[in-house]
Design a protein around this motif. Structure first.
Motif, PDB file in Angstrom:
ATOM      1  N   GLN A 125       0.779  -1.287  -0.026  1.00  0.00           N
ATOM      2  CA  GLN A 125      -0.059   0.084   0.224  1.00  0.00           C
ATOM      3  C   GLN A 125       0.910   1.351   0.096  1.00  0.00           C
ATOM      4  OE1 GLN A 125      -3.202   0.054  -0.068  1.00  0.00           O
ATOM      5  NE2 GLN A 125      -3.265   2.311  -0.198  1.00  0.00           N
ATOM      6  N   GLU A 126       2.072   1.289   0.893  1.00  0.00           N
ATOM      7  CA  GLU A 126       2.832   2.420   0.988  1.00  0.00           C
ATOM      8  C   GLU A 126       3.414   2.490  -0.240  1.00  0.00           C
ATOM      9  OE1 GLU A 126       3.611   2.070   5.742  1.00  0.00           O
ATOM     10  OE2 GLU A 126       5.145   1.447   4.260  1.00  0.00           O
ATOM     11  N   GLU A 127       3.835   1.435  -0.929  1.00  0.00           N
ATOM     12  CA  GLU A 127       4.798   1.560  -2.199  1.00  0.00           C
ATOM     13  C   GLU A 127       3.920   2.174  -3.408  1.00  0.00           C
ATOM     14  OE1 GLU A 127       8.203   1.131  -4.268  1.00  0.00           O
ATOM     15  OE2 GLU A 127       7.850   0.580  -2.187  1.00  0.00           O
ATOM     16  N   PHE A 128       2.511   1.542  -3.380  1.00  0.00           N
ATOM     17  CA  PHE A 128       1.612   2.040  -4.430  1.00  0.00           C
ATOM     18  C   PHE A 128       1.244   3.753  -4.212  1.00  0.00           C
ATOM     19  CE2 PHE A 128      -0.423  -2.086  -4.707  1.00  0.00           C
ATOM     20  CZ  PHE A 128       0.300  -2.470  -5.958  1.00  0.00           C
ATOM     21  N   GLU A 129       1.413   4.123  -2.876  1.00  0.00           N
ATOM     22  CA  GLU A 129       1.116   5.410  -2.561  1.00  0.00           C
ATOM     23  C   GLU A 129       2.317   6.204  -3.114  1.00  0.00           C
ATOM     24  OE1 GLU A 129       0.056   6.172   1.468  1.00  0.00           O
ATOM     25  OE2 GLU A 129      -1.730   4.860   1.284  1.00  0.00           O
ATOM     26  N   ARG A 130       3.448   5.794  -2.712  1.00  0.00           N
ATOM     27  CA  ARG A 130       4.784   6.382  -3.268  1.00  0.00           C
ATOM     28  C   ARG A 130       4.747   6.706  -4.818  1.00  0.00           C
ATOM     29  NH1 ARG A 130       7.943   4.206   0.518  1.00  0.00           N
ATOM     30  NH2 ARG A 130       8.075   2.620  -0.872  1.00  0.00           N
ATOM     31  N   ILE A 131       4.417   5.462  -5.335  1.00  0.00           N
ATOM     32  CA  ILE A 131       4.167   5.658  -6.973  1.00  0.00           C
ATOM     33  C   ILE A 131       3.280   6.731  -7.381  1.00  0.00           C
ATOM     34  CG2 ILE A 131       3.861   4.114  -8.902  1.00  0.00           C
ATOM     35  CD1 ILE A 131       4.849   1.768  -7.476  1.00  0.00           C
ATOM     36  N   GLY A 132       2.242   6.650  -6.650  1.00  0.00           N
ATOM     37  CA  GLY A 132       1.212   7.502  -7.291  1.00  0.00           C
ATOM     38  C   GLY A 132       1.662   8.809  -7.260  1.00  0.00           C
ATOM     39  N   TRP A 133       2.322   9.032  -5.880  1.00  0.00           N
ATOM     40  CA  TRP A 133       2.817  10.689  -5.815  1.00  0.00           C
ATOM     41  C   TRP A 133       3.648  11.131  -6.816  1.00  0.00           C
ATOM     42  CZ3 TRP A 133       0.422  14.462  -3.632  1.00  0.00           C
ATOM     43  CH2 TRP A 133      -0.124  13.980  -2.557  1.00  0.00           C
ATOM     44  N   ARG A 134       4.515   9.995  -7.111  1.00  0.00           N
ATOM     45  CA  ARG A 134       5.454  10.349  -8.214  1.00  0.00           C
ATOM     46  C   ARG A 134       5.081  10.643  -9.632  1.00  0.00           C
ATOM     47  NH1 ARG A 134      10.008   5.813  -6.867  1.00  0.00           N
ATOM     48  NH2 ARG A 134      10.618   6.616  -4.903  1.00  0.00           N
ATOM     49  N   ALA A 135       4.114   9.769  -9.844  1.00  0.00           N
ATOM     50  CA  ALA A 135       3.335   9.881 -11.194  1.00  0.00           C
ATOM     51  C   ALA A 135       2.537  11.109 -11.204  1.00  0.00           C
ATOM     52  CB  ALA A 135       2.217   8.759 -11.391  1.00  0.00           C
ATOM     53  N   LEU A 136       1.905  11.584 -10.263  1.00  0.00           N
ATOM     54  CA  LEU A 136       1.360  12.759 -10.204  1.00  0.00           C
ATOM     55  C   LEU A 136       2.230  13.979 -10.245  1.00  0.00           C
ATOM     56  CD1 LEU A 136      -1.675  13.797  -9.450  1.00  0.00           C
ATOM     57  CD2 LEU A 136      -0.973  14.389  -7.138  1.00  0.00           C
ATOM     58  N   LEU A 137       3.244  14.008  -9.469  1.00  0.00           N
ATOM     59  CA  LEU A 137       3.959  14.997  -9.632  1.00  0.00           C
ATOM     60  C   LEU A 137       4.835  15.133 -10.993  1.00  0.00           C
ATOM     61  CD1 LEU A 137       6.029  14.662  -6.220  1.00  0.00           C
ATOM     62  CD2 LEU A 137       4.580  16.635  -7.099  1.00  0.00           C
ATOM     63  N   ALA A 138       4.967  13.838 -11.686  1.00  0.00           N
ATOM     64  CA  ALA A 138       5.603  13.806 -13.048  1.00  0.00           C
ATOM     65  C   ALA A 138       4.537  14.471 -13.971  1.00  0.00           C
ATOM     66  CB  ALA A 138       5.982  12.387 -13.388  1.00  0.00           C
ATOM     67  N   SER A 139       3.245  14.218 -13.834  1.00  0.00           N
ATOM     68  CA  SER A 139       2.252  14.742 -14.677  1.00  0.00           C
ATOM     69  C   SER A 139       2.067  16.254 -14.627  1.00  0.00           C
ATOM     70  CB  SER A 139       0.995  14.096 -14.261  1.00  0.00           C
ATOM     71  OG  SER A 139       0.946  12.733 -14.234  1.00  0.00           O
TER      72      SER A 139
END
Lengths: 98, 188
Positions: free
Chosen positions: A45-59
């Motif tokens: 769950q923490e990993e998914f959240e981290r990936i999600g934040w990174r994807a959001l910032l990249a977008s």
């Protein structure tokens, strides 16, 4: 007749009652296994959240870059002699304007 | 039952990452979930896996627990919903016939219905299998409702709190399912 059948249904349920009783304590190894699964799921769950934040910032970064490029090009194009529609026609037809 | 452990304290500790708090909660909730799974699912369904699945759901949704009712009530509802989902996924609703009964189930049936005598105490499992077969032809919701009323003797209010169904809906379901159940028993 209904009452009779209902009573017999109740009798059958009564005889099966012991099989419906839950267990008072978890079996050996259950808690350890559950905690291990819980640990894994929490980590995922923490990993998914981290990936999600990174994807959001990249977008967001891509969006800001695209907006900047568009605005700067728009600003640069503003200095011509013609209206935007006419200018594109001129460029397309390669008309010589003196 | 909730007084047996400090649930609020456990929740706070778990939020801070204390694994021993999770262990205490698992120990506390296990009997409640085990009872629901054993009641609402047929005997042979994999009980341990489902209890674990419900515990996983419980922990992943703990942030939704407001604390206005005992945690066992909240978990009971979650457990029942999960059991109903599992039953819905099975979809098979065979109508039980006399020929489908095992010799043990037939004996229990004869003892309980035809002769009116009491089956032996050791026949509890056969009686349970027979109950499961009779209930298997009902919808998952009707099955659970019948067990809550007839086996657990719960009031309509209690059932409403656990299931989220209105009292009138429960009455309507009972009114519809009783004749169905009688008819199935009669056919045997």
């Amino acid at each position: 007749m209904n009452t009779n059948e209902d009573q017999k249904w109740q009798d059958l349920l009564l005889h099966s009652t012991p099989t419906f009783a839950g267990e008072a304590a978890p079996p050996y190894g259950f808690v350890t296994g559950t905690l291990a699964r819980l640990r894994t799921e929490t980590r995922q769950q923490e990993e998914f959240e981290r990936i999600g934040w990174r994807a959001l910032l990249a977008s967001l970064a891509a969006l800001v870059i695209a907006a900047t490029v568009t605005l700067s090009m728009n600003y640069m194009d503003r200095g011509g002699d013609f209206e935007p529609g006419v200018r594109s026609l001129v460029q397309m037809e390669n008309i010589q304007v003196s | 039952m909730d007084e047996a452990i400090d649930v609020d304290g456990c929740l706070q500790r778990w939020k801070k990452g204390d694994e021993s708090a999770a262990e205490e909660l698992i120990q506390h909730l296990y009997p409640v979930i085990s009872k629901i799974v054993r009641t609402h699912l047929p005997r042979r369904d994999d009980e341990k896996d489902l209890v674990q699945e419900i515990l996983m759901k419980t922990f992943s949704r703990l942030h939704q627990y407001k604390g206005d009712a005992p945690i066992t009530h909240w978990v009971s509802r979650l457990a029942l919903t999960t059991c109903l989902d599992r039953l819905r996924a099975q979809k098979i609703r065979p109508e039980v016939r006399r020929a489908d009964l095992t010799p043990e189930e037939s004996d229990v049936f004869d003892a309980a219905w035809l002769t009116g005598s009491s089956p032996d105490a050791g026949d509890a499992i056969a009686a349970r299998d027979l109950v499961d077969k009779i209930l298997a032809s009902l919808s998952p919701e009707d099955r659970s409702l019948i067990l809550m009323v007839d086996l657990e003797g719960r009031s309509l209010q209690e059932i409403s709190e656990t299931t989220g169904w209105s009292i009138s809906k429960i009455k309507m379901r009972l009114f519809r399912v009783r004749p169905q159940l009688r008819q199935m028993i009669h056919k045997l």
